[in-house]
Design a protein around this motif. Sequence first.
Motif, PDB file in Angstrom:
ATOM      1  N   TRP A 193       2.594   1.939  -3.387  1.00 46.98           N
ATOM      2  CA  TRP A 193       1.675   2.540  -4.354  1.00 46.98           C
ATOM      3  C   TRP A 193       1.357   3.986  -4.000  1.00 46.98           C
ATOM      4  N   TRP A 237       8.417  -0.279  -4.998  1.00 48.58           N
ATOM      5  CA  TRP A 237       8.747   1.148  -4.930  1.00 48.58           C
ATOM      6  C   TRP A 237      10.089   1.441  -5.594  1.00 48.58           C
ATOM      7  N   ASP A 243       0.840  -1.206   0.000  1.00 46.45           N
ATOM      8  CA  ASP A 243       0.000   0.000   0.000  1.00 46.45           C
ATOM      9  C   ASP A 243       0.871   1.250   0.000  1.00 46.45           C
ATOM     10  N   VAL A 303      -3.680  -0.697  -2.193  1.00 47.98           N
ATOM     11  CA  VAL A 303      -3.860  -1.451  -3.424  1.00 47.98           C
ATOM     12  C   VAL A 303      -5.086  -2.363  -3.350  1.00 47.98           C
ATOM     13  N   ALA A 322       0.969  -3.233  -6.483  1.00 42.73           N
ATOM     14  CA  ALA A 322       1.461  -1.852  -6.481  1.00 42.73           C
ATOM     15  C   ALA A 322       2.276  -1.587  -7.739  1.00 42.73           C
TER      16      ALA A 322
END
Lengths: 433, 433, 433, 117, 117, 117
Positions: free
Chosen positions: A14, C14, A11, A225, B13
């Motif tokens: 994102w 990420w 989460d 997400v 993600a």
Amino acid sequence: MLAAAQVNAGDTAWMLVATALVLLMTPALGLFYAGFVRSKNTLNTFMMSVAALAVVTVSFAAVGYSLAFSDGNGFIGGLDHAFLRDVGFTPREGMTIPHLLFFAYQATFCIITAALISGAVVERMRFPAFLLFLLVWSVAVYPVLAHWVWGGGWLQERGTLDFAGGVPVEMASGFSALAAALVVRARKDYGRQALLPHNAVFILLGAGLLWFGWFGFNGGSGFGVGNASILAFTNTLLAPAATLVVWFTLDQLRDRKVTAVGAATAIVVGCVAITPAAGFLSPGFAMLLGAVAAVPSYFIILWRPRTRLDETLDVLAAHGTAGLVGILFIGFFAQASWNGVSDGLVFGNAGQLADQALAVLATPAYAFFGTFAILKGIGLLMPLRTSEHEESLGLDVVEHGEEAYATGEGAILLTQEDGARAAEVLQPVPVVP
Amino acid sequence: MLAAAQVNAGDTAWMLVATALVLLMTPALGLFYAGFVRSKNTLNTFMMSVAALAVVTVSFAAVGYSLAFSDGNGFIGGLDHAFLRDVGFTPREGMTIPHLLFFAYQATFCIITAALISGAVVERMRFPAFLLFLLVWSVAVYPVLAHWVWGGGWLQERGTLDFAGGVPVEMASGFSALAAALVVRARKDYGRQALLPHNAVFILLGAGLLWFGWFGFNGGSGFGVGNASILAFTNTLLAPAATLVVWFTLDQLRDRKVTAVGAATAIVVGCVAITPAAGFLSPGFAMLLGAVAAVPSYFIILWRPRTRLDETLDVLAAHGTAGLVGILFIGFFAQASWNGVSDGLVFGNAGQLADQALAVLATPAYAFFGTFAILKGIGLLMPLRTSEHEESLGLDVVEHGEEAYATGEGAILLTQEDGARAAEVLQPVPVVP
Amino acid sequence: MLAAAQVNAGDTAWMLVATALVLLMTPALGLFYAGFVRSKNTLNTFMMSVAALAVVTVSFAAVGYSLAFSDGNGFIGGLDHAFLRDVGFTPREGMTIPHLLFFAYQATFCIITAALISGAVVERMRFPAFLLFLLVWSVAVYPVLAHWVWGGGWLQERGTLDFAGGVPVEMASGFSALAAALVVRARKDYGRQALLPHNAVFILLGAGLLWFGWFGFNGGSGFGVGNASILAFTNTLLAPAATLVVWFTLDQLRDRKVTAVGAATAIVVGCVAITPAAGFLSPGFAMLLGAVAAVPSYFIILWRPRTRLDETLDVLAAHGTAGLVGILFIGFFAQASWNGVSDGLVFGNAGQLADQALAVLATPAYAFFGTFAILKGIGLLMPLRTSEHEESLGLDVVEHGEEAYATGEGAILLTQEDGARAAEVLQPVPVVP
Amino acid sequence: MKLVIAIVRPERANDVLAALHHADVRGVSISRVQGHGGELERVETYRGTTVAMSLNDKVRFEIAVSDDFCDPTIDALLEGARTGEVGDGKIFVVPLERAIRIRTGEADEAAVTPVAG
Amino acid sequence: MKLVIAIVRPERANDVLAALHHADVRGVSISRVQGHGGELERVETYRGTTVAMSLNDKVRFEIAVSDDFCDPTIDALLEGARTGEVGDGKIFVVPLERAIRIRTGEADEAAVTPVAG
Amino acid sequence: MKLVIAIVRPERANDVLAALHHADVRGVSISRVQGHGGELERVETYRGTTVAMSLNDKVRFEIAVSDDFCDPTIDALLEGARTGEVGDGKIFVVPLERAIRIRTGEADEAAVTPVAG
Ligand SMILES: Nc1ncnc2c1ncn2[C@@H]1O[C@H](COP(=O)(O)OP(=O)(O)O)[C@@H](O)[C@H]1O
Ligand SMILES: Nc1ncnc2c1ncn2[C@@H]1O[C@H](COP(=O)(O)OP(=O)(O)O)[C@@H](O)[C@H]1O
Ligand SMILES: Nc1ncnc2c1ncn2[C@@H]1O[C@H](COP(=O)(O)OP(=O)(O)O)[C@@H](O)[C@H]1O
């Protein structure tokens, strides 16, 4: 470097991206808007968006965020989080991302919303007045509306649904733009001369970048997400495509030419319309919304320039109207089997429509009168617009002392030392009476 | 907001981002292509990409996705997922991301592939004919090829490897472009006048944005953050860099000048070449592929303008050829120790090369003849290209009623009311016989 | 497709994005720089950044990465990872992302740093000489400085803190730029004519894209989604906003005009200043840093053009100075309660300031003298700059054989066959003596 | 000496240059202009704003010639620029009193086409 | 009165402006043109398309002067524009019958340089 | 015949076109120029570089007319272009020896305004 226990890595990953994407939307908007104006106002127009990045980030960190998202009453939040007090790594109640990231994400929303309003006043509003406007508006209008639907305010209490900002972003900017256009009034040549976009490539590229950023705007508004985000994300692909198809058709019917500026507009309108509804509608209804929302915006954009209302870049049509349609659409077509939250009228829950209607009444009123009052107030302190002469010179030179496309011909280098000499060289022709 | 059990947050993600990145590639392509044409065709060229965003998104959601990715026979999928039926949050078999996201990701591929073909027909094809072409091609060509390699079709059954689209994207667009150039024929001034790119900055920026987006294109084709994705992602950095170095060298050898348009082209060629192979080759062989793929594309681009074939923006050279090289390269240098799937000839598995060769024979044939037939068919319904006169006026004015860079001089405002008066004012000089 | 056990999916997701974001910064920089020069040098300027993408990616994969990040001595790393040996999916010690991804991320840093230096020598340096410079610099300077602070070198051993590159990126590029400007010397018209930015929209859009990319630059330097990354990310929003506000104020005070070029510069300065400190300061002190760092950069940019030093795009002011301020700021305001690592002087740890001061002394010296020596050396092999005549023609035509904005008028198509005929047609007017 | 000014279609500019070249006219300066004449206006639309565009892009040639060279120059212009459709443009001939080559300062005939002779 | 037209190198434009200023010439209009003369063509390549560029960027000055001011103006132009290399450009002098200042409607000498005389 | 050249403010260009239209002047070519005259310089700043901009954007009209049409054309130009502030521009009238319509090759009066008659 360990995150607090309840933080979810996926989460968070994102939401980092979503935040960056929304931040990108503001320069993209600057580019989009800059393409629409005459070349002599290019930089001023772009700078209004840059100014939002400067002023609103600071004001939102100082008090805006707190007014929107800390506990308060039904109308406005408190000052518990003013100056980011207690905004740290621990997620907010019920969330899975660090509080600090939630703040950053929300800040990018306030920035772009404020920047949007510039579309109503480009090519004539004085830059200092606009800076002051940004400051006041981002404290007095945005946080209030954000509080209403997201911060525990009265609309949220009633059950009004707004996934990614139909209320504080789209309707707020659209109706604020209307007020701004009325207070600042029309450009001097408006309605008399053809004032054309000087660079339609900037418009198309700007629209492309905006759409790209909007995936973060809508897709991030599920704060992770989860399914709502996935749905919102996918609908952000589908709805604008449907808007484009309808817009193409309307253009074709009108005078057998599909316009590029129209297509760029359609992308924005489609993204706006799906914004409030993104996480609440099935993909099919999302496409329907995209298609339906094209119509009122299309005809308002056609009609508005025939009036005396110089709401220059049609923020009301593209954002106010499409946002309003999106908010109402939830009331009809929200589907609990997709969103897990609520059904709309069509699926048997008429109450949702009532709640949505409430937002559609209250938001425009607050945004319009708030902005009207703010600008009238600023007008008491300083002139809101440039003189006619300055307007015809162009705001780039007048307000910023620059040209967007300088060639250097006739440019005489001044150094601080030779100020005197320069003054002499530059003496203009004595004017014969 | 809880995701289905087997959804992985990290994978999801990344795939959200990858989807947005690939979506961005289509406006980036519009910009890239728009820079290549003369200024009077700027908007039309950009709009061909925007049109793909509109038309293909809808057609892919309606039937394209289903034809590619639902069960069918070896040649084409069925209609189980038509109109997104049963495309929800539950991942597809063996996947860790929501089905809806998988759909969105695949949609962005079909969009850009269709848009790529426009490069063959810019500056003369009528916009309505192109819209119809997009619709038919995105249903009849792309889904079939995607089914072959990814949807359980015959190539996939045989073991042909295609990581991110050498077959349905690169070879398909390249050989479709060849057919389109042949059917639509050359621009009237082609070969007689120098038709130069009007804005090379757009080309460079477009290439930069395309490369950026390609990290999602290749890096996302592992559908998560597993090793294949990491490898594909890193190779998407390394291969185009190697292509650039070789391209610089070839340019330098040819006439001692490294060109900027060439560099932008090299970026695209490198990204294309690595596309099919991204998740199958070691970083070292990825760089080799990037270097090797530069050569045929370079010389085809040099040779093509000396022919009568006005495949205007060299889609065949940049995509068809480089994609073909990439597909074949897998057959030689795939390395199971890196990809966990299969070795190539060099590592002892000659069969892989045979499977790859099959794709290299079948794909161009299907793409070429499919596109040829579609365009011939459309040509029966409506003219494919503008008149010579319109071509010399430029398609921006003719097809869209706009100019990319309008100045407003000589522009007379028409309002609906004064249509009559305007008509009078605008009366042209009576022509002396 | 299973990742190695210790790989974290969220962190990896990420970092994939962060890598792509930093990669985007190099074309964004090309655009930003290209806007600053005269139109006849547009492509050459942009190409210097593209060249970094080509050359540095390859050199970094070959040896640069290893010299920076494999075991060695306090000054420089070894060759264990040369040619990416042992750079695979298994994370490096203590990391949660695949080694290959870590490499890709670091590569993007070296690329942009090398590209930054071009700002000092645009509009006159020969392209081949710049290519060679990129090659040598990316092996001899960047990896050494990266090793010092991140690869286990002496500064890291001492405890010097540098979150995202104050040492190897910002100070290195700034002081290298100073040396480059001194060796390559001023443009022939510098100080005599007004040399103005030909497209300020490119500057603003470039700055916007740079800021966007910087979220990956700073936000990714925690190598995951842990607290340090979140803090760094949020500070990358807050600090540049504060810089913008101060810059607006200084502009306004100076001559009552807030400039657009200044705003774009402020964005860069703010991002640079927070770079080294991003993960170490509280949000409040980050804003303070952004505000404080504006001042020296602002006045150096004002003062530098009054000197004979044609460090053309002010890399020293924007990167060198702001990076230095950021590194020192850590020594004062680092806060263990936020960063979990160390306190600065203000929070009772004076030693940190000493460590930071060391970096501020050693880095500029190494970067300056290294670059100076490299360029002097290259100057022995080939001329560093174009002739005066070529400089006045513009480097786009001279070095690349292209124009950024070609119209096609007066362009005569040459085909290889008619080389002879062309030569005849093109014969110039016989010059009367 | 004469100063010959010609307004032609942009797409014929290169043909005109070639025709001038064959007529041994070397010195020429060209610029982009917009012209209004007998051509039909075209209507354009930008969002709700509909405009009639009354100007068309043209290229303007400015050529200083010696008296003898005036007619050949005009013939070359006509040859290169004519399409036969409305909008082909005009040629204007203005008397030229002096012509000076900046590089050498030399004056009159020596400075204009034909350059050698 | 004369209309003096000068075609000069873009990089000399500012020097020309300065020279005109020192010669007390105030009114002037300039525009970008592209010229073909004695300069060598340059070859450019765009992908596979190789072209010879036969035009060079120049700046065109247009200056209306009274008869007395014609020579000083030409001298200033020569001074500001000359580099001595091929491509320096040309000066053309055309007779000027009338000159009118739009702001006041006043005619002839009063409207051209020198303005106050 | 005369060649009438007018330098006007860009923001008046459309008014001038309209005034010319009402005066039945049809053929006209316009281009962007930059002018230096009695207007004040404006100071601009780009980072540390401060410059005085001595040129202002103007639009240049070039109109070939028959002798009879010269005065009406000038009147129309004055009407359309005048604001009364410094910088309104100038009108220059130059003798025109020949005018040729490229499309037909027809010469002189027939090729210039008024087109028919
Ligand atoms: N009287 C004139 N003065 C100046 N330019 C003219 C004049 N008449 C025509 N032109 C220029 O020539 C161009 C073509 O003229 P037009 O009348 O359309 O063509 P044609 O001669 O074929 O009828 C116009 O766009 C304008 O630029
Ligand atoms: N006869 C001419 N008519 C119009 N312009 C001319 C003429 N001759 C030269 N020019 C202009 O002057 C420029 C320089 O002329 P060129 O012959 O190259 O220089 P030089 O006078 O030094 O030999 C040309 O590019 C062109 O713009
Ligand atoms: N002598 C001249 N020759 C050529 N152009 C001129 C001349 N005088 C003025 N102009 C043009 O007219 C424009 C306006 O002139 P200016 O002197 O500022 O206005 P005014 O006539 O109102 O005093 C100038 O910018 C320049 O383009």
